[in-house]
Motif scaffolding. Sequence first.
Motif, short mmCIF file in Angstrom:
data_model
loop_
_atom_site.label_atom_id
_atom_site.label_comp_id
_atom_site.label_asym_id
_atom_site.label_seq_id
_atom_site.Cartn_x
_atom_site.Cartn_y
_atom_site.Cartn_z
N TYR A 14 0.84 -1.18 0.00
CA TYR A 14 0.00 0.00 0.00
C TYR A 14 0.89 1.24 0.00
N GLY A 15 0.48 2.26 -0.78
CA GLY A 15 1.28 3.48 -0.85
C GLY A 15 2.51 3.29 -1.71
N LEU A 16 3.61 3.98 -1.37
CA LEU A 16 4.88 3.92 -2.10
C LEU A 16 4.68 4.17 -3.59
N ASP A 17 3.85 5.17 -3.92
CA ASP A 17 3.48 5.41 -5.32
C ASP A 17 4.69 5.74 -6.18
N LYS A 18 5.57 6.62 -5.68
CA LYS A 18 6.74 7.01 -6.49
C LYS A 18 7.70 5.84 -6.69
N VAL A 19 7.83 5.03 -5.67
CA VAL A 19 8.70 3.86 -5.78
C VAL A 19 8.16 2.89 -6.82
N LYS A 20 6.86 2.63 -6.76
CA LYS A 20 6.24 1.72 -7.73
C LYS A 20 6.36 2.28 -9.15
N GLU A 21 6.18 3.59 -9.27
CA GLU A 21 6.28 4.21 -10.60
C GLU A 21 7.67 4.02 -11.18
N PRO A 32 20.90 0.27 -15.02
CA PRO A 32 21.26 0.60 -13.63
C PRO A 32 20.81 -0.49 -12.67
N ILE A 33 21.61 -0.69 -11.63
CA ILE A 33 21.23 -1.62 -10.56
C ILE A 33 20.39 -0.84 -9.56
N LEU A 34 19.17 -1.30 -9.32
CA LEU A 34 18.29 -0.61 -8.40
C LEU A 34 18.74 -0.85 -6.97
N CYS A 35 18.76 0.20 -6.17
CA CYS A 35 19.10 0.09 -4.75
C CYS A 35 17.98 0.74 -3.95
N LEU A 36 17.25 -0.07 -3.20
CA LEU A 36 16.14 0.43 -2.38
C LEU A 36 16.70 0.86 -1.03
N VAL A 37 16.56 2.14 -0.72
CA VAL A 37 17.15 2.70 0.50
C VAL A 37 16.03 3.18 1.42
N GLY A 38 16.08 2.72 2.65
CA GLY A 38 15.08 3.19 3.61
C GLY A 38 15.25 2.51 4.95
N PRO A 39 14.51 2.96 5.95
CA PRO A 39 14.60 2.39 7.31
C PRO A 39 14.15 0.93 7.32
N PRO A 40 14.43 0.21 8.40
CA PRO A 40 13.99 -1.19 8.49
C PRO A 40 12.47 -1.29 8.50
N GLY A 41 11.97 -2.36 7.88
CA GLY A 41 10.54 -2.66 7.97
C GLY A 41 9.65 -1.92 7.00
N ILE A 49 16.61 4.32 -5.02
CA ILE A 49 15.17 4.55 -4.88
C ILE A 49 14.90 4.64 -3.39
N ARG A 50 14.54 5.80 -2.93
CA ARG A 50 14.38 6.02 -1.49
C ARG A 50 12.96 5.65 -1.05
N ILE A 51 12.88 4.87 0.02
CA ILE A 51 11.60 4.52 0.63
C ILE A 51 11.64 5.12 2.04
N ALA A 52 10.99 6.25 2.21
CA ALA A 52 11.16 7.03 3.43
C ALA A 52 10.48 6.41 4.63
N GLY A 53 9.33 5.86 4.47
CA GLY A 53 8.55 5.35 5.60
C GLY A 53 7.08 5.59 5.32
N TYR A 54 6.24 5.11 6.23
CA TYR A 54 4.80 5.19 6.02
C TYR A 54 4.18 6.22 6.94
N THR A 55 3.17 6.88 6.43
CA THR A 55 2.38 7.79 7.27
C THR A 55 1.45 6.96 8.15
N GLU A 56 0.83 7.60 9.13
CA GLU A 56 -0.12 6.89 9.99
C GLU A 56 -1.28 6.34 9.18
N VAL A 57 -1.71 7.12 8.18
CA VAL A 57 -2.83 6.68 7.33
C VAL A 57 -2.43 5.43 6.55
N GLU A 58 -1.18 5.45 6.00
CA GLU A 58 -0.71 4.28 5.25
C GLU A 58 -0.54 3.07 6.16
N LYS A 59 -0.04 3.28 7.37
CA LYS A 59 0.11 2.17 8.31
C LYS A 59 -1.26 1.59 8.68
N LEU A 60 -2.24 2.45 8.80
CA LEU A 60 -3.60 2.01 9.13
C LEU A 60 -4.13 1.08 8.04
#
Length: 776
Positions: free
Chosen positions: A322-329, A347-356, A486-497
């Motif tokens: 759910y979410g991660l629209d820019k990453v999916k694009e 290019p080799i894709l590298c997904l960067v972001g916090p755990p989980g 490709i940066r995956i910053a984290g989820y908002t409360e709405v996205e976590k819900l």
Amino acid sequence: MTKEPAQLPLLPLRGLLVFPSMVLHLDVGRDKSVAALEKAMMGDQTIFLAAQKQVSLEKPESKDIYHVGTVAYVKQMLKLPNGTIRVLVEGLHRGEITRFIDENEEFTVEFLQLEDMHGEETEEEALMRSLLRQFEQYIKVSQKITKETLATVSDIDQPSRFADIVTSHLSLKIKDKQDLLEMVNVKERLQYLIQLITDEKKVLDLEKKIGQRVKTSMEKTQKEYYLREQLKAIQKELGEKEGQSGEAEQLREKVEASEMPERIADIAKKELNRFEKVPQSSAESSVIRNYIEWLLALPWIEKTKDAIEIDKAQNILDADHYGLDKVKERILEYLAVQKLTQSIKGPILCLVGPPGVGKTSLAKSIARSINRNFVRISLGGIRDEAEIRGHRRTYIGAMPGRIIQGMKNAKTVNPVFLLDEVDKMASDFRGDPSAAMLEVLDPEQNSNFSDHFIEETYDLSNVLFIATANYVHDIPEPLLDRMELIRIAGYTEVEKLHIAKEHLFPKQLRENGLKKENLQIRDDALLKLIRTYTREAGVRDLERQLANLCRKSAKKIISGEKKRVVVTAKNMEKLLGQSLYRYGLREQENQVGAATGLAYTTVGGDILSIEVSHYPGKGKLTLTGKLGDVMQESAQAAFSYIRSRAEELNIDPDFHEKNDIHIHVPEGATPKDGPSAGITMATALVSVLTGRPVKKEVGMTGEITLRGRVLPIGGLKEKSLSAHRAGLTKIIIPAENEKDIEDIPESVRDDLTFIKVTHLDQVLEHALTEEKHESY
């Protein structure tokens, strides 16, 4: 030597010489030779025989013929059906050509007869006996000359004739025989002949030794082969395939049946041959077998057929995440280019972001969407280059590196290969594994990847590599250069819900044997669970808490206490206990000397309360809260700026001489560092020195210079999410970060007011109230 020259027709000989007293057959076929022979037969049947210098010449001239030869008598002549003439000749005496009279129809020469020169009889007799002994030994070694020949030669008592007859039976070079023919001195001829026989005998001895050695080796090989075949026959009759030979046969059958490239199959067969010869008890036997088994286990040409359909990939990514629209694009763009180019190079894709946050599951979804096998290796904690490239087979317990092991598990040459935690690699005295990864991730080099254990190059060009990392700054620069972030910053409360309701909760119900009728969680309970029981950018801890709720509910249902459990925000503490976190909430009132900063942590964004107090002293600046070097320098810069602008800010210019300043950041046990707290510290300092409270609804982030300029920061999305969660409505950001506002989710963006500033004066204008606090 006679002084009177004589004339005779000449017959050139190819590859042989005729000595005086020697009788042998000759085949004559060349026109000039036939004409010379016919001319001789019309005369007294004598002819001059001389050898050609070069055997290959078909039509020799006078310069191509040795001038010393033999006058011979033609005893018989017979015409053969093929046109050649066979003649029987007997050598009479030596002769030397003085002049070629005719060279047209046949060779006619003028020659002088050469007479032998004798020395002392006793010396010649001694040389003859020595030559006879040498000749006798030669016959024993050679085994080409009969004993009757030795008996015939032994009866000759004339030294010159004896030397010529012995020479005629030796296998000498034409040049050596010609030298003997030209020697008229009998003593020299005997000495030279003894030397030649001695040398020839040494060569024959050596040939015999070599032949014996080869024969022994062949006999041993034949014996081994015979015994091995017998063993196979016995095992076949018994219905067994035991021992090393049976194992080698099974491996050979597998090699023949495999689809490995020809060059690899040749290497495997070569190693199998070694394997059969090495004793089974030897350590090398297991090393060779292990190597062959690895060659058989690796995929060399097996591949899955790509099925890149953008709509299908979109549906799979949406269903899994759910979410991660820019990453999916960005992933869909990547797949579209792969489909158009029909090539994996890129290019080799590298997904960067916090755990989980779903980096690994995203890679799995990519593999599923394009119908490829998925394989993952973890690079965390790897310090040895051999972990990537493998160990050489000379080492005990040698194995291929992680890359080759991953390819074995993938079973195809074109999997989606996840390199997890690429930022956790380290280096020590054993090498730098990140340097070995350069070849793996370089599309121009990885078609010939070299593993120390496999030794042969392996093609990685069909593999789709995806890397993951938590921190960009921990990835070595050369490795980072080969990857697209490709940066995956984290989820908002709405996205976590949404994630909890649509993915995590149904999954935990299944895993804990529950159904929807047994357990229900209200939205307010989920929101409280997210806010006060977890502190993370991802959803890993959230899933653990949901599993905890399911287990406790299962216990109540099984014990008969309840048939159906409904979790609300009010009864959650009864199930899970007290809240684990007091999530950063904004101040309830405007405070003097307390400013709210925005921070980026390993679990996403958070708010940071910075407190400042002053009391009588001598201008000492105290910093507490386990601040790193960067934040300490930010505090010093803010303090210096305020001193330089004290009058403009309505602050006593001598405040630093009369007061000590204490800056504190709560939660002192937690290390804090980063270039984004400068304006927050400066605002709190100005607030405490002027008595003007900081607005409770304002949060801020930005670094400060000594001239008061506000510098840009990173992680604006995460910081904005934390501000939104804490109930802030305004956040002050550097003007240069305006471009990053688009990355913030729309639901958060609509609830926040972004104040863009370039100077600290603007920050103070928006952050501080106009009126002083009553106590000032």
